[in-house]
Write a protein that holds these residues in place. Structure first.
Motif, mmCIF file in Angstrom:
data_model
loop_
_atom_site.group_PDB
_atom_site.id
_atom_site.type_symbol
_atom_site.label_atom_id
_atom_site.label_comp_id
_atom_site.label_asym_id
_atom_site.label_seq_id
_atom_site.Cartn_x
_atom_site.Cartn_y
_atom_site.Cartn_z
ATOM 1 N N VAL A 126 0.835 -1.203 0.000
ATOM 2 C CA VAL A 126 0.000 0.000 0.000
ATOM 3 C C VAL A 126 0.871 1.255 0.000
ATOM 4 O O VAL A 126 0.654 2.173 -0.793
ATOM 5 C CB VAL A 126 -0.960 -0.002 1.210
ATOM 6 N N VAL A 127 1.869 1.277 0.851
ATOM 7 C CA VAL A 127 2.752 2.448 0.931
ATOM 8 C C VAL A 127 3.489 2.659 -0.386
ATOM 9 O O VAL A 127 3.583 3.784 -0.891
ATOM 10 C CB VAL A 127 3.746 2.296 2.102
ATOM 11 N N ARG A 128 3.980 1.575 -0.971
ATOM 12 C CA ARG A 128 4.738 1.679 -2.224
ATOM 13 C C ARG A 128 3.879 2.219 -3.364
ATOM 14 O O ARG A 128 4.292 3.123 -4.102
ATOM 15 C CB ARG A 128 5.288 0.307 -2.596
ATOM 16 N N VAL A 129 2.675 1.692 -3.496
ATOM 17 C CA VAL A 129 1.792 2.135 -4.583
ATOM 18 C C VAL A 129 1.395 3.594 -4.399
ATOM 19 O O VAL A 129 1.429 4.386 -5.348
ATOM 20 C CB VAL A 129 0.540 1.228 -4.668
ATOM 21 N N LEU A 130 1.030 3.968 -3.185
ATOM 22 C CA LEU A 130 0.571 5.336 -2.971
ATOM 23 C C LEU A 130 1.707 6.355 -3.052
ATOM 24 O O LEU A 130 1.500 7.474 -3.528
ATOM 25 C CB LEU A 130 -0.158 5.436 -1.633
ATOM 26 N N ARG A 131 2.897 5.983 -2.623
ATOM 27 C CA ARG A 131 4.036 6.897 -2.775
ATOM 28 C C ARG A 131 4.392 7.080 -4.243
ATOM 29 O O ARG A 131 4.719 8.190 -4.676
ATOM 30 C CB ARG A 131 5.237 6.401 -1.989
ATOM 31 N N ARG A 132 4.341 5.994 -5.020
ATOM 32 C CA ARG A 132 4.615 6.095 -6.453
ATOM 33 C C ARG A 132 3.569 6.977 -7.129
ATOM 34 O O ARG A 132 3.888 7.825 -7.972
ATOM 35 C CB ARG A 132 4.633 4.710 -7.087
ATOM 36 N N PHE A 133 2.301 6.808 -6.760
ATOM 37 C CA PHE A 133 1.238 7.627 -7.323
ATOM 38 C C PHE A 133 1.454 9.095 -6.999
ATOM 39 O O PHE A 133 1.305 9.967 -7.860
ATOM 40 C CB PHE A 133 -0.121 7.164 -6.801
ATOM 41 N N ASP A 134 1.830 9.384 -5.748
ATOM 42 C CA ASP A 134 2.057 10.766 -5.345
ATOM 43 C C ASP A 134 3.233 11.377 -6.101
ATOM 44 O O ASP A 134 3.178 12.524 -6.535
ATOM 45 C CB ASP A 134 2.295 10.844 -3.841
ATOM 46 N N ALA A 135 4.284 10.599 -6.294
ATOM 47 C CA ALA A 135 5.447 11.108 -7.036
ATOM 48 C C ALA A 135 5.078 11.423 -8.484
ATOM 49 O O ALA A 135 5.474 12.461 -9.023
ATOM 50 C CB ALA A 135 6.580 10.098 -6.983
ATOM 51 N N LEU A 136 4.308 10.549 -9.103
ATOM 52 C CA LEU A 136 3.893 10.794 -10.484
ATOM 53 C C LEU A 136 2.929 11.978 -10.571
ATOM 54 O O LEU A 136 2.990 12.766 -11.519
ATOM 55 C CB LEU A 136 3.241 9.539 -11.080
ATOM 56 N N ARG A 137 2.068 12.112 -9.578
ATOM 57 C CA ARG A 137 1.117 13.232 -9.567
ATOM 58 C C ARG A 137 1.862 14.554 -9.423
ATOM 59 O O ARG A 137 1.532 15.541 -10.073
ATOM 60 C CB ARG A 137 0.132 13.050 -8.415
ATOM 61 N N ARG A 138 2.899 14.574 -8.609
ATOM 62 C CA ARG A 138 3.673 15.803 -8.431
ATOM 63 C C ARG A 138 4.451 16.182 -9.685
ATOM 64 O O ARG A 138 4.734 17.352 -9.903
ATOM 65 C CB ARG A 138 4.619 15.669 -7.252
ATOM 66 N N GLN A 139 4.805 15.169 -10.496
ATOM 67 C CA GLN A 139 5.492 15.442 -11.755
ATOM 68 C C GLN A 139 4.527 15.895 -12.843
ATOM 69 O O GLN A 139 4.940 16.314 -13.912
ATOM 70 C CB GLN A 139 6.220 14.197 -12.244
ATOM 71 N N GLY A 140 3.249 15.767 -12.584
ATOM 72 C CA GLY A 140 2.241 16.186 -13.560
ATOM 73 C C GLY A 140 1.818 15.108 -14.512
ATOM 74 O O GLY A 140 1.222 15.371 -15.542
#
Length: 84
Positions: A69-83
């Motif tokens: 869960v942590v890995r998926v959500l952190r990856r999603f947040d990183a991609l969201r911050r990159q646009g």
């Protein structure tokens, strides 16, 4: 639209990503637990070795699920911050 507020699309994408993280975490946890369950059933789950395998399997399954869960959500947040 207000700056700093999430759009409906962003909220929907976040909801989908959370559900994906939870579902894949449940499958991963079940898989990890199953790896320890099979030997426990073979040696007998009522004995100390069987109980130990079940406890270790349950603990590792929980850690694996949380990690997923942590890995998926952190990856999603990183991609969201990159646009993306």
């Amino acid at each position: 639209m207000d700056m700093g507020r999430e759009s409906r699309w962003e909220k929907d994408a976040m909801t989908v990503e959370i559900m994906f993280a939870l579902v894949t975490a449940a499958f991963l946890g079940a898989l990890v637990f199953g790896v320890f369950l099979v030997p426990a059933l073979l040696v007998g789950e009522s004995g100390p070795v069987g109980k130990g395998l079940l406890v270790v399997g349950a603990v590792l399954a929980g850690f694996a699920a949380v990690w997923r869960v942590v890995r998926v959500l952190r990856r999603f947040d990183a991609l969201r911050r990159q646009g993306r």
